[in-house]
Design an enzyme around this catalytic site. Sequence first.
Site, mmCIF file in Angstrom:
data_model
loop_
_atom_site.group_PDB
_atom_site.id
_atom_site.type_symbol
_atom_site.label_atom_id
_atom_site.label_comp_id
_atom_site.label_asym_id
_atom_site.label_seq_id
_atom_site.Cartn_x
_atom_site.Cartn_y
_atom_site.Cartn_z
ATOM 1 N N GLU A 38 0.801 -1.262 -0.137
ATOM 2 C CA GLU A 38 0.016 -0.062 -0.074
ATOM 3 C C GLU A 38 0.901 1.138 -0.121
ATOM 4 O O GLU A 38 1.886 1.232 0.795
ATOM 5 C CB GLU A 38 -0.759 -0.004 1.280
ATOM 6 C CG GLU A 38 -1.887 0.847 1.349
ATOM 7 C CD GLU A 38 -2.573 0.795 2.662
ATOM 8 O OE1 GLU A 38 -3.432 1.754 2.862
ATOM 9 O OE2 GLU A 38 -2.879 -0.158 3.133
ATOM 10 N N ARG A 262 3.959 -12.837 9.968
ATOM 11 C CA ARG A 262 4.789 -11.371 9.817
ATOM 12 C C ARG A 262 5.998 -11.530 10.495
ATOM 13 O O ARG A 262 6.136 -12.365 11.363
ATOM 14 C CB ARG A 262 3.929 -10.297 10.825
ATOM 15 C CG ARG A 262 2.846 -9.647 9.986
ATOM 16 C CD ARG A 262 2.380 -8.732 10.876
ATOM 17 N NE ARG A 262 2.490 -7.396 10.499
ATOM 18 C CZ ARG A 262 2.164 -6.757 9.466
ATOM 19 N NH1 ARG A 262 1.232 -7.348 8.669
ATOM 20 N NH2 ARG A 262 2.433 -5.544 9.072
ATOM 21 N N LYS A 272 4.174 0.732 9.439
ATOM 22 C CA LYS A 272 4.103 2.418 8.586
ATOM 23 C C LYS A 272 3.514 3.247 9.367
ATOM 24 O O LYS A 272 4.131 4.605 9.332
ATOM 25 C CB LYS A 272 3.683 1.987 7.160
ATOM 26 C CG LYS A 272 4.784 1.303 6.099
ATOM 27 C CD LYS A 272 4.036 1.296 4.935
ATOM 28 C CE LYS A 272 2.971 0.092 4.936
ATOM 29 N NZ LYS A 272 2.428 -0.162 3.414
HETATM 30 P P1 ATP Z 1 2.172 -2.003 7.985
HETATM 31 O O1 ATP Z 1 1.461 -2.285 9.102
HETATM 32 O O2 ATP Z 1 3.693 -1.713 8.233
HETATM 33 O O3 ATP Z 1 1.466 -0.956 7.108
HETATM 34 P P2 ATP Z 1 1.441 -3.632 5.810
HETATM 35 O O4 ATP Z 1 1.066 -5.071 6.034
HETATM 36 O O5 ATP Z 1 -0.206 -3.048 6.125
HETATM 37 O O6 ATP Z 1 2.151 -2.986 6.773
HETATM 38 P P3 ATP Z 1 1.713 -3.425 3.014
HETATM 39 O O7 ATP Z 1 2.192 -2.041 2.221
HETATM 40 O O8 ATP Z 1 0.033 -3.800 2.825
HETATM 41 O O9 ATP Z 1 1.753 -3.252 4.631
HETATM 42 O O10 ATP Z 1 2.096 -4.582 2.891
HETATM 43 C C1 ATP Z 1 2.835 -5.053 1.598
HETATM 44 C C2 ATP Z 1 3.181 -6.773 1.658
HETATM 45 O O11 ATP Z 1 4.222 -6.944 2.625
HETATM 46 C C3 ATP Z 1 2.027 -7.533 2.202
HETATM 47 O O12 ATP Z 1 1.828 -8.590 1.330
HETATM 48 C C4 ATP Z 1 2.499 -7.649 3.680
HETATM 49 O O13 ATP Z 1 1.707 -8.896 4.170
HETATM 50 C C5 ATP Z 1 3.763 -7.638 3.709
HETATM 51 N N1 ATP Z 1 4.232 -7.355 5.051
HETATM 52 C C6 ATP Z 1 4.316 -6.190 5.411
HETATM 53 N N2 ATP Z 1 4.673 -6.130 6.677
HETATM 54 C C7 ATP Z 1 5.375 -7.303 7.136
HETATM 55 C C8 ATP Z 1 6.081 -7.802 8.029
HETATM 56 N N3 ATP Z 1 6.364 -7.276 9.288
HETATM 57 N N4 ATP Z 1 6.507 -9.247 7.919
HETATM 58 C C9 ATP Z 1 6.271 -9.953 6.544
HETATM 59 N N5 ATP Z 1 5.435 -9.395 5.584
HETATM 60 C C10 ATP Z 1 5.171 -8.194 5.899
HETATM 61 MG MG MG Z 2 -1.649 -2.723 4.701
#
Ligand code: ATP
Ligand code: MG
Length: 557
Positions: A38, A262, A272
């Site tokens: 995102e 995660r 983020k």
């Molecule tokens: P955040 O909570 O930091 O915003 P998010 O999952 O909302 O993380 P996205 O940009 O939606 O962030 O994630 C892009 C991809 O990265 C998704 O497939 C997500 O599952 C993966 N991802 C994000 N954070 C992690 C993490 N800590 N470990 C493994 N994969 C992750």
């Molecule tokens: Mg997300």
Amino acid sequence: MITEDKKEEKSLNFIEEIVEGDLQSGKYTQIITRFPPEPNGYLHIGHASSICLNFGLTNKFQGYTNLRFDDTNPVTEDTEYVESIKNDIRWMGFEWQNELYASDYFDTLYEFAITLISKGLAYVDDSTSEEIAAQKGTPTEPGKDNIYRSRSVEENLALFEEMKSGKFPDGSRTLRAKIDMAHINMLMRDPILYRIKHAHHHRTGNKWCIYPMYDFAHGQSDAIEHVTHSICTLEFAPHRELYDWLIEKLGIYPSHQYEFARRNLNYTVTSKRKLLRLVQEGYVSGWNDPRMPTISGLRRRGYTPESIRDFCDRIGVAKRENMIDVGLLEFCVREDLNKKALRRMVVLDPLKLVITNFPEGVTEMCHSENNPEDIAAGMREIPFSREILIEKEDFMEVPTKKYFRLAPGKMVRLKGAYIIQCDDFVKDENGEITEVRCTYIENSKSGQDTTGINVKGTLHWVSAAHAAEVEVRLYDRLFSVENVASEEGDFKDYINPESLHIITGYAEPALLEAQEGESFQFLRKGYFAKDPDSTENKLVFNRTVTLRDNWAKAAEK
Ligand code: ATP
Ligand code: MG
């Protein structure tokens, strides 16, 4: 912690096993994955894990990976983030097949919604979000059908059209899937597919005032792209049922969702939203502050793509959440930089040393390897003269038992130069040692030593007259507690106030040739990378990592 994870890596690289099985059985001839960030922040070390997994799979087995920006939430997204994400993935060493945006599918998703409504599988709900929540039931109690649920297909089509055309204010209506308000999986209790939001979108502008929810965009985007293995993190496991339901009812390409745990690092945050607050509230200098767990922060700190990929390989893929020790990440960068980084001598806390039997005004050149691990890196010249600087901690007036550095009457070698013997020292009125006086031993020069003298200590040093002043930024953990997310109160209460120390270092002249981003081992002091804040007149270096794990040492004491 580290060993436990390595065990997991072996037994649980389950996604590779699934892919291999799918290719062997002929279910797919080519696999397609996607990395779906995102664009609401910079990528962090958790994302690195997902990048390595998604791109790693398609590099290993025949296939490709799409980069798909999951930009269905208009208010949090920004093109700055899009650019940084692309830059970081490329820097990590991966290349996507297609650059795609979920927002490119808004028209198709709208058509999908019409299809569901037409099949009697979706309805427009006039309830407020509070009413929807109240009707939803609990995990142990079924939810309740409301009056809007029984609207006719025609009425739903007309209302949905009006939602799209901007007739209704934000939050006044939603489009919901008509599944089962008593479903055991709460997410299947008529989930919201579309909401009204009169907001400008970074790509579609003001074209839309209804936006699809994650659940109605993600799987559909996967299907549009014929993604075979859609890998997400564990918290989406309960969404899989809805993912499959929507694909089945729409009769579109059957992508499959797989979940992995995660990755969380101790002593930091990988969300983020929290990282954005650190930036916005000025706790760090920006998303790429070298203390940040972002890919851009790690890069600026001196981490290499190889070290981050190695880290992701070592932690592997797990089925349950756990905390990864930041020490493992540091270990990986030490391993990599030990092979690559040129060695330089920089004194961080200087003490003047006079070599009384060396003539004044004379400079003698010494030579030392650029990198003992890599003969091809060659040698460098180091000027030696009567006055040199050593580290304060390398001299002790009254040495302790195992102190093999300099002390009155003791000998040490100056790296790449001579063996010296300490004869005397000078103290100021406060009792502080201001100068150490030594004699050098003739014929003891490194590489030409015929003295047969064995010394136990070797010190780094610089010639005082030739030393270049550089700014050195020493970093410590950004948070002082191991599991920041589990602590009570505001996460910012746990910020380590001592996470940055800026000092002046005295460098041998060869360091002045450093290129931006280039890494060096400052002998005995750690690995350092030249920071982009450097100017022609002042070089700035970030300590990437110490040579040994100081925290492990502190814990032993
Ligand atoms: P955040 O909570 O930091 O915003 P998010 O999952 O909302 O993380 P996205 O940009 O939606 O962030 O994630 C892009 C991809 O990265 C998704 O497939 C997500 O599952 C993966 N991802 C994000 N954070 C992690 C993490 N800590 N470990 C493994 N994969 C992750
Ligand atoms: Mg997300």
